[in-house]
Motif scaffolding. Structure first.
Motif, PDB file in Angstrom:
ATOM      1  N   ILE A 122      42.513  36.556 -12.499  1.00  0.00           N
ATOM      2  CA  ILE A 122      41.806  35.409 -11.887  1.00  0.00           C
ATOM      3  C   ILE A 122      40.489  35.450 -11.867  1.00  0.00           C
ATOM      4  O   ILE A 122      39.859  34.291 -12.110  1.00  0.00           O
ATOM      5  N   ARG A 123      39.869  36.457 -11.568  1.00  0.00           N
ATOM      6  CA  ARG A 123      38.353  36.397 -11.869  1.00  0.00           C
ATOM      7  C   ARG A 123      37.790  35.972 -13.136  1.00  0.00           C
ATOM      8  O   ARG A 123      36.658  35.193 -13.363  1.00  0.00           O
ATOM      9  N   GLY A 124      38.347  36.713 -13.977  1.00  0.00           N
ATOM     10  CA  GLY A 124      38.025  36.225 -15.324  1.00  0.00           C
ATOM     11  C   GLY A 124      38.133  34.945 -15.877  1.00  0.00           C
ATOM     12  O   GLY A 124      37.191  34.470 -16.571  1.00  0.00           O
ATOM     13  N   TYR A 128      35.271  32.481 -17.021  1.00  0.00           N
ATOM     14  CA  TYR A 128      35.331  31.734 -18.428  1.00  0.00           C
ATOM     15  C   TYR A 128      35.279  30.204 -18.258  1.00  0.00           C
ATOM     16  O   TYR A 128      34.658  29.515 -18.942  1.00  0.00           O
ATOM     17  N   GLU A 129      35.916  29.650 -17.394  1.00  0.00           N
ATOM     18  CA  GLU A 129      35.586  28.143 -16.999  1.00  0.00           C
ATOM     19  C   GLU A 129      34.117  27.565 -16.740  1.00  0.00           C
ATOM     20  O   GLU A 129      33.956  26.849 -17.082  1.00  0.00           O
ATOM     21  N   LEU A 177      31.958  45.116 -12.399  1.00  0.00           N
ATOM     22  CA  LEU A 177      32.703  43.887 -12.775  1.00  0.00           C
ATOM     23  C   LEU A 177      32.949  43.456 -14.418  1.00  0.00           C
ATOM     24  O   LEU A 177      34.214  43.468 -14.828  1.00  0.00           O
ATOM     25  N   CYS A 178      31.909  43.569 -15.016  1.00  0.00           N
ATOM     26  CA  CYS A 178      31.939  43.468 -16.591  1.00  0.00           C
ATOM     27  C   CYS A 178      32.884  44.702 -17.109  1.00  0.00           C
ATOM     28  O   CYS A 178      33.715  44.284 -17.952  1.00  0.00           O
ATOM     29  N   ARG A 179      33.011  45.738 -16.622  1.00  0.00           N
ATOM     30  CA  ARG A 179      33.715  46.965 -17.247  1.00  0.00           C
ATOM     31  C   ARG A 179      35.040  46.758 -16.657  1.00  0.00           C
ATOM     32  O   ARG A 179      35.976  47.048 -17.735  1.00  0.00           O
ATOM     33  N   ALA A 180      35.316  46.183 -15.650  1.00  0.00           N
ATOM     34  CA  ALA A 180      36.552  45.833 -15.176  1.00  0.00           C
ATOM     35  C   ALA A 180      37.359  44.905 -16.129  1.00  0.00           C
ATOM     36  O   ALA A 180      38.469  44.748 -16.390  1.00  0.00           O
ATOM     37  N   LEU A 181      36.284  43.798 -16.362  1.00  0.00           N
ATOM     38  CA  LEU A 181      37.059  42.755 -17.155  1.00  0.00           C
ATOM     39  C   LEU A 181      37.344  43.330 -18.734  1.00  0.00           C
ATOM     40  O   LEU A 181      38.397  43.029 -19.342  1.00  0.00           O
ATOM     41  N   ILE A 186      39.946  41.155 -20.794  1.00  0.00           N
ATOM     42  CA  ILE A 186      39.613  39.911 -20.551  1.00  0.00           C
ATOM     43  C   ILE A 186      38.300  39.660 -21.554  1.00  0.00           C
ATOM     44  O   ILE A 186      38.238  38.754 -22.167  1.00  0.00           O
ATOM     45  N   ILE A 187      37.671  40.806 -21.670  1.00  0.00           N
ATOM     46  CA  ILE A 187      36.329  40.585 -22.703  1.00  0.00           C
ATOM     47  C   ILE A 187      36.477  41.767 -23.686  1.00  0.00           C
ATOM     48  O   ILE A 187      37.110  42.900 -23.204  1.00  0.00           O
TER      49      ILE A 187
END
Length: 344
Positions: A122-124, A128-129, A177-181, A186-187
């Motif tokens: 949901i965070r990703g 993105y939006e 956060l980016c590592r979790a994504l 997600i990325i």
């Protein structure tokens, strides 16, 4: 190190598949609300809010061409149940039955399992939006090692953006956060060679959250065939929807045989901020299963039932959809497709 990377890629792929189910389920939920199929209903002197009747949903899926028959429609909803998207109102039935039984989306009654995976997803999606709609988006065409990648961003610039927009309180928090994504699919690094670093390395979103999902894609995914940004499903001959799309199974040998009833076309597709606007399916060879009427692929002349022969001069007939999807997603903004189209 390569084993670790391979394990990370496999986990990310599985999580992307889960994400596709969640996106498709949410898109269906919103459509059913718009169609007034979801509403408060009474059963045995009790009112159940935000429910739908099983056989009415089956009718709806067929009438809206999301399923070719009732058996396929039942399989689609069962797949949603297995992923905790839909459930029986009293949780008495773990199997979806095409009958006068009441079911409900877990998001409508607050029983959706908001575990770590869902929260990261949901965070990703929200990030993105925000990035897509931003006037000065950091998602741009950039180069790494001489290759251009669309909608890409340097890791350090993403962390800068997170700090500027109040999404992270420190660079360390932004990095986590980016590592979790990345770990949740997600990325990804544009060539999938690196984890996430606060550096100039380039990354992309793996998921196009805005693409309209067809529910039939979920069955292809559940049979181990997956769905990607440009789509995909191996072993297409085993799926009813693919039978309808292709009419019959075609082999690479048939495509390449002299006098075969196919014509080659070279099409140049210039991607936009969302992607290229087409979905591929199948395996050895892959074919175009769907085209966004308003997307770049449609404007270039890409049509359903075309087989993908080459991408940017590279023969892809022997690729499965996952390999082809990665090739397209990591290509420059402009891709040159050579397709083979049936003459009939």
């Amino acid at each position: 190190m390569e084993k670790i990377r391979g394990s990370m890629r496999r986990k990310a792929t599985a999580r992307q598949s889960k994400a596709e189910v969640m996106i498709a389920g949410e898109q269906l939920r919103l459509r059913l609300h718009d169609s007034k199929l979801i509403k408060d209903r009474r059963y045995h002197l009790r009112t159940y809010p935000n429910c739908f009747v099983a056989h009415e949903l089956t009718d709806w899926l067929i009438s809206h061409k999301e399923a070719p028959d009732r058996a396929t429609a039942v399989r689609l909803v069962q797949h949603l149940m297995e992923h905790d998207i839909v459930h029986h109102v009293c949780d008495k039935h773990s199997v979806f039955k095409d009958a006068k039984l009441l079911y409900r989306f877990r998001k409508d009654d607050g029983t959706f399992p908001f575990n770590t995976e869902v929260k990261v997803f949901i965070r990703g999606q929200r990030l993105y939006e925000q990035l897509i709609l931003g006037r000065s988006s950091i998602l741009q065409v950039r180069e790494e090692l001489g290759v251009a990648y669309q909608r890409s961003f340097p890791g350090c610039q993403m962390i800068d953006w997170l700090l500027q927009n109040g999404e992270a309180e420190s660079r360390r928090q932004g990095l986590e956060l980016c590592r979790a994504l990345l770990e949740h699919g997600i990325i990804q690094h544009v060539s999938q060679k690196h984890h996430f670093f606060d550096s100039a390395l380039l990354y992309q979103f793996c998921i196009n959250f805005r693409r309209r999902r067809r529910l039939a894609e979920l069955l292809n995914d559940s049979d181990g065939d997956g769905v990607g940004g440009t789509g995909g499903a191996a072993g297409a001959e085993h799926h009813t929807q693919d039978h309808l799309m292709l009419r019959r199974r075609v082999t690479c040998q048939e495509l390449l045989s002299p006098g075969a009833p196919f014509i080659k076309k070279v099409l140049t597709v210039v991607g936009d901020a969302v992607g290229w606007g087409f979905v591929v399916r199948g395996s050895r060879p892959c074919y175009v299963q769907a085209v966004d009427p308003g997307g770049p692929a449609a404007a270039a002349g890409v049509k359903v039932r075309q087989f993908v022969y080459q991408v940017n001069g590279q023969c892809v007939l022997q690729m499965d959809y996952r390999t082809l999807t990665r090739l397209v997603m990591t290509s420059p903004l402009t891709i040159v497709l050579e397709v083979m189209e049936p003459l009939d």
